[in-house]
Design a protein around this motif. Sequence first.
Motif, PDB file in Angstrom:
ATOM      1  N   ARG A  59       0.694  -1.352   0.057  1.00  0.00           N
ATOM      2  CA  ARG A  59      -0.086  -0.112  -0.095  1.00  0.00           C
ATOM      3  C   ARG A  59       0.798   1.149  -0.120  1.00  0.00           C
ATOM      4  NH1 ARG A  59      -5.374   1.612  -1.072  1.00  0.00           N
ATOM      5  NH2 ARG A  59      -5.048   3.737  -1.070  1.00  0.00           N
ATOM      6  N   ASP A  63       0.774   4.359  -2.818  1.00  0.00           N
ATOM      7  CA  ASP A  63       0.576   5.502  -2.432  1.00  0.00           C
ATOM      8  C   ASP A  63       1.713   6.473  -2.762  1.00  0.00           C
ATOM      9  OD1 ASP A  63      -2.106   5.051  -1.314  1.00  0.00           O
ATOM     10  OD2 ASP A  63      -1.426   4.850   0.748  1.00  0.00           O
ATOM     11  N   HIS A  64       2.760   6.063  -2.809  1.00  0.00           N
ATOM     12  CA  HIS A  64       3.914   7.199  -2.903  1.00  0.00           C
ATOM     13  C   HIS A  64       4.593   6.724  -4.054  1.00  0.00           C
ATOM     14  CE1 HIS A  64       3.532   8.881   1.235  1.00  0.00           C
ATOM     15  NE2 HIS A  64       3.025   7.593   1.678  1.00  0.00           N
ATOM     16  N   SER A 187      -6.979  12.356  -5.223  1.00  0.00           N
ATOM     17  CA  SER A 187      -6.609  11.114  -4.278  1.00  0.00           C
ATOM     18  C   SER A 187      -8.204  10.464  -3.511  1.00  0.00           C
ATOM     19  CB  SER A 187      -5.884  11.738  -2.878  1.00  0.00           C
ATOM     20  OG  SER A 187      -4.573  11.760  -3.377  1.00  0.00           O
ATOM     21  N   ALA A 192      -4.473   8.161  -5.443  1.00  0.00           N
ATOM     22  CA  ALA A 192      -3.215   8.358  -4.788  1.00  0.00           C
ATOM     23  C   ALA A 192      -2.277   9.463  -5.046  1.00  0.00           C
ATOM     24  CB  ALA A 192      -2.542   7.068  -4.660  1.00  0.00           C
ATOM     25  N   HIS A 207      -0.129   8.014  -8.284  1.00  0.00           N
ATOM     26  CA  HIS A 207       0.505   6.645  -8.120  1.00  0.00           C
ATOM     27  C   HIS A 207      -0.351   5.598  -8.291  1.00  0.00           C
ATOM     28  CE1 HIS A 207       4.035   8.844  -6.266  1.00  0.00           C
ATOM     29  NE2 HIS A 207       3.014   9.509  -5.506  1.00  0.00           N
ATOM     30  N   HIS A 208      -1.583   5.805  -8.626  1.00  0.00           N
ATOM     31  CA  HIS A 208      -2.479   4.696  -8.800  1.00  0.00           C
ATOM     32  C   HIS A 208      -3.555   5.110 -10.120  1.00  0.00           C
ATOM     33  CE1 HIS A 208      -5.148   1.184  -8.493  1.00  0.00           C
ATOM     34  NE2 HIS A 208      -6.128   1.792  -8.255  1.00  0.00           N
TER      35      HIS A 208
END
Length: 274
Positions: A59, A63-64, A187, A192, A207-208
């Motif tokens: 995860r 996220d990053h 987000s 993300a 990021h997603h």
Amino acid sequence: MTQGTVHRSGRGLPVSEELRNNGVVKNVGETRETLTGAPQEEFAAGMRSDRSTRNRVARSILDHGPSTVTELAGRLGLTPAAVRRHLDALAADDVVEAREQRVYGTRGRGRPAKAFALTDCGRDAFDQSYDKLAAEALRWIQERFGGNEAVVAFARARIVEQASAYREAIEAAAPEERTEALAKALSADGYAATARSAPVGEQLCQHHCPVAHVAEEFPQLCEAETEIFSQLLGTHVQRLATIAHGDGVCTTFIPKISHPTHHASASTAGRNPA
């Protein structure tokens, strides 16, 4: 990862099949004694803890974006050795993969640290979109209602509807905080997203992407999104990378401007040739 058959539960992260023999056997002289009770429970609890931590590692990468062992250890409060152990298990399950980390500016001595990114399989664990159905629907629109132009029209209509919430967030923010406001709004929709400073501007990083697999076949979705970012922020923007293209993060460059206008165009050329 414990040896055994790997299977997937729904669309979640892969989990190992439970060991068939629940007892733990030890030798005591010439005899064999099966341990039961508390040791078994401790073993099961340890397995659950490992799965939970691996989910946290995955995860955090979601996220990053692609992350080094050191970055993950700092974010999750784990030792680098523990992070490497969990990454090895995730890599064995095809959830993450190691990549050469991009170095901007002057490279120091030594080899750059490896960055770990989610694979397509790893992204699927978090992806709740009905990719196959969406792709089939777009093919049907393309074939029945005007080819590429029909897909473009759909992509624009879709993002315009989403963008109403983004517009509210941007208009409520100070000019220098609008990229950050857009990132937070994205987000909330599952992208993300983060904003970070870049030379002569900022970078918006997603990021997603909930529709990444569909966008591989229909890049019009990415192009429409880039256009709406330009309109919302009031400046020309440039898409440098996309997850649909195989990059680890969707990255959009937003130049620093003194006087925003609302008639700018967007560059949808795709990836940075570098």
